[in-house]
Design an enzyme around this catalytic site. Structure first.
Site, PDB file in Angstrom:
ATOM      1  NE  ARG A  36     -10.912  11.858   2.384  1.00 31.18           N
ATOM      2  CZ  ARG A  36     -12.186  12.036   2.023  1.00 31.18           C
ATOM      3  NH1 ARG A  36     -13.035  11.023   2.081  1.00 31.18           N
ATOM      4  NH2 ARG A  36     -12.582  13.208   1.583  1.00 31.18           N
ATOM      5  CB  ILE A  37      -3.432  10.023   3.759  1.00 25.54           C
ATOM      6  CG1 ILE A  37      -2.636  10.112   2.449  1.00 25.54           C
ATOM      7  CG2 ILE A  37      -2.612   9.328   4.834  1.00 25.54           C
ATOM      8  CD1 ILE A  37      -2.286   8.777   1.823  1.00 25.54           C
TER       9      ILE A  37
ATOM     10  N   GLY B 243       3.753 -10.088   8.114  1.00 24.11           N
ATOM     11  CA  GLY B 243       3.510 -11.198   7.200  1.00 24.11           C
ATOM     12  C   GLY B 243       4.106 -10.950   5.829  1.00 24.11           C
TER      13      GLY B 243
ATOM     14  CD  GLU C 192       1.587  -4.881  -1.279  1.00 27.62           C
ATOM     15  OE1 GLU C 192       1.292  -4.715  -2.477  1.00 27.62           O
ATOM     16  OE2 GLU C 192       1.417  -5.955  -0.684  1.00 27.62           O
TER      17      GLU C 192
ATOM     18  CB  ILE D 144      -0.292  -7.832   9.129  1.00 25.72           C
ATOM     19  CG1 ILE D 144      -0.357  -6.797   8.005  1.00 25.72           C
ATOM     20  CG2 ILE D 144      -1.327  -8.903   8.880  1.00 25.72           C
ATOM     21  CD1 ILE D 144       0.018  -7.349   6.634  1.00 25.72           C
TER      22      ILE D 144
ATOM     23  CE  LYS E  54       1.412  10.118  15.285  1.00 23.37           C
ATOM     24  NZ  LYS E  54       1.283  10.396  16.740  1.00 23.37           N
TER      25      LYS E  54
ATOM     26  CG  ASN F 113      -3.711   7.552  11.362  1.00 27.55           C
ATOM     27  OD1 ASN F 113      -2.668   8.202  11.401  1.00 27.55           O
ATOM     28  ND2 ASN F 113      -4.305   7.115  12.464  1.00 27.55           N
TER      29      ASN F 113
END
Length: 730
Positions: A616-617, A242, A693, A469, A621, A619
């Site tokens: 904090r990430i 999107g 982004e 998305i 991947k 995930n």
């Protein structure tokens, strides 16, 4: 749950499931073709008819005569719907004016009519039989020509800011830069087109559609159609991209709903690829003037960023100066936004609105300033780091490891091998150069809710109207629930994209992942309390691990506590004023190596690299997938993406993927992504931030700066097509 104090230690900090690089749980469905996208939902309602939209062939004016008789008589046609027979449509709402024409025409390809037929081919053929006569009016289609008439717009936050005395500081600066940069109109170009199936049952409407924000879609359909929100259901289980274009309903949803109401049967509508560029939204072009003043040590003393963009009457500006308010230190600074009226299709949010085009300009300007100072571009940015909001020094950043991103990014890329003087490195006929740019995107959060339940088999189900998305929402939500309830990931079922579920943050603005998982956190914490209470345990003492709730020597499986009736709760996260107390942002540093053909001016990106600090990430991947996709989008913005306006007739000429160029596999080089080890306790109980982004912000400028380093040609007008390079290539 109210989040108005920094997060303390909580169950997410165990990081047994959250923070691990799990494959996307929706991946097998998508790769096998089993994930049901909007237009493919043959199973949801019988007797579906097909709708085809006819768009306006002028950009501005009025419909003088509309003859649908031939179309109505065509084989298989069930109904032809125009503004004359559409029924209740709220014309007072600005969104309606954009999505359905009649009698006024606001922009080229605005929906004039929809033909409903038994087959798609019949509907398409009949649509061509509609005769429309127009009274064409003179339009405004050229931003440069309309720049002088641009006005100060109404927008979220101030259009202009001023701190200190810019004019005095700029006049006294040892080194000055004053340049103008332009960015073009751009198209979202998502893989899945805009598509909707609409079905009425009595006075109740259900739409299966491709949309990023379910609650917004329900609200807007309610306003346009004059139907109570409770009588509208919106379903968007899977969205094939999107980039902001599907934040709001578009003409496919409105026209499908109107057509279904008139035809008396379900109608499915998809915008053909050539319709999307002019019928939906785009990223508006900008003109940006940047003035920088610095001392001989590289410290910025004066910063000015003025930007112009255009939109339809009542539209919004491209907020390209926003990042300049927060990114670099400097005591004397001004920013401003001006909006011209243009009669082009609607300009609106496209991935990283504001920062993406703003950094395309600002980060070239910083590179030019570094050259004037004879200073390394990385060192210049480090010298101008700030740990407080430059416009409000009392407001510190919650977390800001910008310098770490610059340092580690440079090290991983091999920045020390760069030659400062352009045109010094050759590889056969190719001139090779390196460039870099800063990345910044504000950290946004939105209220988000979820329903959490557990059944007698110990299966946890999360229901929320959050959308996926292509970002991995299904997976990180499942990880959050598994972490909090101490169950394997395979024991969590996630249901998304249905307005029957609790309202979430939705997908957009880089707020979706952090906000929606925080909403799931709130619901799961409430479920933990309910489980503990039913088990006769103190919730504060209970541990959840390996499918059990444990307190001291007492232990129960979640399945036995849930019992045959199960347990269901709902909750939401509401964010307080921490963003007022602390400036919150995500940061990074982009690096690129390019080759420029010394004979033709062709540019090839050889490698891209970036280091990013985004809390904090959740995930690694799926986060890396988001960043490399955004970096690729930045490559397109740098070298090829441009919606070209025919200023005679007011439309985007290159309105399909044959002529609107985006990067293909052969264009995409090796990409290296590194995430800084960071948690932000002021952002959310997940201590995460958005990342979807950030990878786009600054990546185009890194490529532009690398092109200059390779061949000595400075292009300030995006995209950097070879015709702009070759005319200045020695």
């Amino acid at each position: 749950m109210k989040f108005d104090q920094p997060a303390t230690r909580n169950p997410v900090d165990r990081m047994k499931v959250v923070g691990k690089p799990y494959d996307r749980i929706d991946g097998p469905l998508k790769t096998s073709g089993k994930a049901p996208y909007a237009y493919e939902r043959y199973d949801v309602v019988p007797n579906q008819a097909y709708g085809v939209i006819l768009g306006a062939s002028i950009a501005k004016g009025r419909i003088r005569r509309l003859d649908t008789s031939a179309a109505r008589a065509a084989p298989g046609v069930i109904a032809v719907v125009t503004h004359e027979n559409a029924g209740t449509v709220n014309k007072a709402k600005a969104i309606t004016a954009k999505l359905m024409a009649g009698p006024n025409i606001d922009h080229f390809d605005q929906a004039v009519a929809i033909v409903v037929a038994a087959t798609f081919e019949q509907a398409r053929a009949a649509a061509q039989l509609i005769a429309v006569d127009y009274d064409r009016a003179e339009g405004r289609f050229d931003l440069a020509k309309e720049k002088a008439s641009a006005v100060k717009p109404k927008m979220d936050g101030p259009a202009d800011t001023a701190v200190g005395s810019f004019d005095d500081a700029f006049a006294k600066a040892a080194v000055k830069l004053d340049q103008t940069y332009t960015t073009p109109n751009q198209s979202h170009s998502a893989m899945e087109p805009f598509a909707t199936i609409a079905s009425w049952e009595g006075g109740k409407l259900t739409v299966w559609t491709s949309n990023q924000m379910i609650a917004w879609a329900r609200r807007d359909l309610s306003e346009v159609l004059g139907v109570e929100p409770a009588n509208i259901r919106v379903v968007s289980s899977y969205v094939g991209g999107g980039f902001g274009s599907k934040l709001w309903i578009r003409s496919d949803a409105v026209m499908a709903a109107l057509a279904s109401r008139v035809a008396g049967r379900p109608v499915k509508v998809a915008l053909a690829r050539p319709q999307i560029a002019n019928n939906t939204t785009h990223r508006p072009a900008t003109i940006q003037r940047i003035r920088l003043g610095a001392g001989s040590d590289g410290k910025l003393t004066a910063i000015s960023h003025e930007t112009w963009s255009g939109d339809l009457p009542g539209g919004q500006p491209e907020t390209a100066a926003m990042q300049t308010r927060l990114l670099y230190a400097g005591a004397n600074r001004i920013t401003s936004h001006r909006l011209a009226t243009l009669d082009l299709p609607e300009g609106n949010a496209m991935r990283a609105p504001g920062e993406a085009p703003g950094l395309m300009a600002l980060e070239i300007a910083m590179d030019e300033l570094a050259e004037s100072l004879k200073m390394d571009p990385v060192a210049l940015r480090i010298a101008n780091d700030t740990q407080v909001d430059p416009e409000k020094p009392s407001r510190a950043f919650s977390q800001r490891d910008f310098v770490g991103c610059l340092s580690i990014g440079a090290q991983r890329f091999g920045w020390d091998q760069r030659r400062a003087t352009p045109g010094q490195v050759r590889d056969g006929r190719w001139l090779v150069g390196m460039g870099m740019a800063s990345a910044f995107r504000g950290n946004l959060t939105m209220k988000s809710g979820a329903r959490a339940s557990i059944d007698g088999k110990g299966v946890v189900t999360i229901s929320t109207d959050m959308t996926d998305i292509g970002t991995g929402s299904y997976t990180i939500i499942a990880q959050t629930a598994a972490e909090l309830l101490g169950v394997p990931l395979e024991q969590v079922v996630v249901r998304l994209g249905d307005s029957d579920f609790p309202v979430s943050a939705g997908s957009g603005g880089q707020w979706g992942g952090n906000s929606s998982t925080a909403g799931v956190y709130a619901a799961c914490m409430k479920l933990r309390e309910a489980i503990a209470r039913k088990a006769g345990l103190m919730a504060g003492d209970a541990r959840f691990d390996e499918g059990k709730v444990i307190s001291g020597s007492r232990s129960f499986t979640l399945a036995e506590v849930a019992g045959r009736q199960g347990i269901t709760v709902e909750d939401s996260i509401e964010f307080g004023d921490l963003t007022k107390t602390y400036a919150q942002g995500t940061f990074g540093a982009h690096f690129a190596e390019v080759g420029v053909d010394s004979a033709t001016g062709e540019v090839r990106v050889r490698r891209m690299s970036g280091a990013f600090a985004a809390g904090r990430i959740l995930n690694p991947k799926t986060a890396r997938s988001q960043v490399i996709g955004a970096m690729t989008m930045g490559l397109g913005a740098a070298l090829m993406e441009e919606s070209i306006v025919d200023t005679r007739f007011g439309y985007f000429v290159n309105h399909d993927l044959a002529e609107y160029h985006v990067p293909v596999h052969a264009d995409v080089p090796k990409q290296d992504v590194f995430f800084m080890d960071e948690v932000d306790d002021k952002s959310s109980p997940m201590k995460a931030k958005g990342v979807g982004e950030l990878g786009l912000c600054g990546s185009a400028a890194a490529i532009a700066n690398a092109v200059y380093n390779a061949c000595g040609v400075r292009v300030r007008d995006y995209p950097l097509t070879l015709d702009k390079i070759i005319r200045s290539l020695a």
